[in-house]
Design a protein around this motif. Structure first.
Motif, PDB file in Angstrom:
ATOM      1  N   UNK A   6      56.914  73.986 -55.383  1.00  0.00           N
ATOM      2  CA  UNK A   6      55.980  72.859 -55.351  1.00  0.00           C
ATOM      3  C   UNK A   6      55.197  72.809 -54.044  1.00  0.00           C
ATOM      4  N   UNK A   7      53.922  72.423 -54.132  1.00  0.00           N
ATOM      5  CA  UNK A   7      53.077  72.453 -52.928  1.00  0.00           C
ATOM      6  C   UNK A   7      53.359  71.273 -51.996  1.00  0.00           C
ATOM      7  N   UNK A   8      54.056  70.257 -52.471  1.00  0.00           N
ATOM      8  CA  UNK A   8      54.408  69.119 -51.604  1.00  0.00           C
ATOM      9  C   UNK A   8      55.919  68.927 -51.558  1.00  0.00           C
ATOM     10  N   UNK A   9      56.373  68.403 -50.428  1.00  0.00           N
ATOM     11  CA  UNK A   9      57.810  68.102 -50.264  1.00  0.00           C
ATOM     12  C   UNK A   9      58.103  66.632 -50.558  1.00  0.00           C
ATOM     13  N   UNK A  10      57.112  65.804 -50.252  1.00  0.00           N
ATOM     14  CA  UNK A  10      57.322  64.352 -50.415  1.00  0.00           C
ATOM     15  C   UNK A  10      56.040  63.739 -50.969  1.00  0.00           C
ATOM     16  N   UNK A  11      56.169  62.979 -52.047  1.00  0.00           N
ATOM     17  CA  UNK A  11      54.956  62.420 -52.656  1.00  0.00           C
ATOM     18  C   UNK A  11      55.145  60.941 -53.049  1.00  0.00           C
ATOM     19  N   UNK A  12      54.023  60.246 -53.099  1.00  0.00           N
ATOM     20  CA  UNK A  12      53.991  58.935 -53.763  1.00  0.00           C
ATOM     21  C   UNK A  12      53.178  59.119 -55.037  1.00  0.00           C
ATOM     22  N   UNK A  13      53.727  58.635 -56.142  1.00  0.00           N
ATOM     23  CA  UNK A  13      52.988  58.660 -57.413  1.00  0.00           C
ATOM     24  C   UNK A  13      52.704  57.215 -57.781  1.00  0.00           C
ATOM     25  N   UNK A  14      51.438  56.915 -58.044  1.00  0.00           N
ATOM     26  CA  UNK A  14      51.089  55.567 -58.484  1.00  0.00           C
ATOM     27  C   UNK A  14      50.684  55.638 -59.954  1.00  0.00           C
ATOM     28  N   UNK A 249      49.939  73.398 -57.713  1.00  0.00           N
ATOM     29  CA  UNK A 249      48.725  73.808 -56.988  1.00  0.00           C
ATOM     30  C   UNK A 249      47.516  73.984 -57.876  1.00  0.00           C
ATOM     31  N   UNK A 250      47.627  73.532 -59.128  1.00  0.00           N
ATOM     32  CA  UNK A 250      46.493  73.755 -60.039  1.00  0.00           C
ATOM     33  C   UNK A 250      45.393  72.701 -59.863  1.00  0.00           C
ATOM     34  N   UNK A 251      45.737  71.580 -59.250  1.00  0.00           N
ATOM     35  CA  UNK A 251      44.757  70.534 -58.961  1.00  0.00           C
ATOM     36  C   UNK A 251      43.854  70.130 -60.120  1.00  0.00           C
ATOM     37  N   UNK A 252      44.419  69.714 -61.237  1.00  0.00           N
ATOM     38  CA  UNK A 252      43.554  69.131 -62.255  1.00  0.00           C
ATOM     39  C   UNK A 252      43.058  67.783 -61.703  1.00  0.00           C
ATOM     40  N   UNK A 253      42.016  67.220 -62.312  1.00  0.00           N
ATOM     41  CA  UNK A 253      41.518  65.942 -61.799  1.00  0.00           C
ATOM     42  C   UNK A 253      40.725  66.147 -60.531  1.00  0.00           C
ATOM     43  N   UNK A 254      40.617  65.080 -59.736  1.00  0.00           N
ATOM     44  CA  UNK A 254      39.832  65.119 -58.494  1.00  0.00           C
ATOM     45  C   UNK A 254      40.765  65.112 -57.294  1.00  0.00           C
TER      46      UNK A 254
END
Ligand code: GLU
Length: 361
Positions: A6-14, A249-254
């Motif tokens: 995964x490209x991030x270790x720590x995330x916030x999802x809203x 890392x596919x970055x769908x969306x903006x």
């Protein structure tokens, strides 16, 4: 399943109300199951996840038939107080199916009003993550009214993302991202630079059907965070495997591309709008020194024209230009009385040191 790295270790999802409720306003357990399953998968891969979920008011609507003519504030209180139970129970059961423990954190703006409160909240989240528990956060709508209220959960989750120094912040909405409205072919905008100023051209008119935040607020929060060094994604929460694709890392969306990360008190100060104890009006010279972005400038007493309100050293103050434009926020290095006595003078120590200064740009 995808993304082994995964490209991030720590995330916030809203997650917005429109993602997790159907047209009838009821919780969409299909979408919720999909999202919790993806979060469980990310958790397995070692990603720390904080989930900020709206939907309490929406869930309440499917439980309570309101009798009589309740005013809007009371309506929100009744629906959220009843709906939040259903919302958190649903998450708890779904995460439990994956062997995960859920924690509920309900907050108001007051819980972040000074640095001590803010650090207490940070410890709470850090401790839950350390215990491998999934924090599920919402505004405490039953008690947060008027000035205690966040604008919406986008503001709240942005604050938590910068407080927790996450590397990725994902806003899941019911649209695919920002669109190029100018060309008429509605092509999705893949990347937004931190200096973008004209968000209106990417947003279709109209607000969310349920829930408070619109796309413009999302853009402003996303930009604020990208300037603090956090990559922000706006994507469609109903798209299958959306979280896994983003972390792959596919970055769908903006995607809002980040600037160099900022740490320390600046991150808190960036979210203190409305918590200020007073304000200062600065002259044009100081304005251009602070906003040019060329150097790391502090705000000196010589640049201050006037002081409004009463504040102590360490309080948050708003910085305004002579035409009334709000330029930013900072932590006062002097109390209001002392500031009044030295304003306009050269050779004094900074009123706001650069490390304690957040300029809106
Ligand atoms: N806290 C509200 C809820 O759970 C939602 C606020 C928002 O949509 O931003 O219904």
């Amino acid at each position: 399943m995808m993304n082994r790295n995964p490209i991030y270790q720590k995330i916030v999802i809203k997650v917005g109300t429109n993602v997790i409720t159907g047209k009838d306003g009821r919780l969409d357990t299909g979408v919720l199951a999909q999202l919790t399953c993806q979060i469980a998968e990310l958790h397995k891969q070692g990603v720390q996840v904080i989930l900020v979920s709206s939907g309490a008011v929406g869930a309440g609507r499917s439980i309570v038939t309101l009798a009589g003519n309740l005013p809007p504030v009371a309506t929100r209180q009744v629906l959220s107080a009843t709906g939040q139970i259903r919302l958190i129970n649903t998450y708890t059961d779904m995460f439990a199916d994956h062997g995960l423990i859920t924690a509920q954190i309900l907050v108001t703006k007051e819980d972040f009003r000074d640095r001590v409160h803010y650090l207490n909240m940070r410890t709470c989240f850090a401790s839950l993550l350390h215990q491998h528990i999934i924090p599920v956060v919402n505004e405490n709508d039953a008690v947060s009214v008027t000035e205690l209220m966040f604008t919406d959960n986008d503001e709240l989750s942005g604050l938590i993302a910068s407080m927790m120094h996450v590397d990725g912040y994902i806003i899941l909405s019911h649209v695919d991202g920002l669109f190029d409205m100018k060309t008429g072919n509605s092509a999705i905008i893949r990347e937004i630079s931190p200096s973008e100023k004209h968000f209106h051209q990417y947003i279709a008119p109209g607000k969310s059907e349920f829930g408070r935040g619109g796309m413009l607020t999302k853009c402003h929060i996303a930009q604020k965070l990208s300037r603090l060094g956090i990559t922000v994604h706006i994507a469609n929460g109903k798209t299958p495997d959306i979280l896994l694709s983003i972390l792959d890392g596919k970055c769908p969306g903006t995607t809002f591309l980040p600037e160099k990360p900022t740490y320390g008190p600046k991150r808190w100060i960036a979210h203190t709008e409305g918590m200020e104890k007073g304000s200062v009006t600065i002259n044009d010279g100081a304005r251009s020194a602070l906003t040019s972005g060329e150097r790391a400038n502090s705000l000196l007493p010589v640049g201050i024209e006037s002081v409004q309100g009463t504040f102590f050293k360490g309080d948050i103050v708003k910085i305004c230009a002579t035409d009334g434009t709000v330029l930013g926020y900072g932590m006062a290095g002097y109390n209001s009385e002392k500031t009044r006595s030295i304003l306009g003078q050269k050779g004094q120590k900074p009123f706001i040191h650069y490390d304690y200064l957040y300029i809106i740009q």
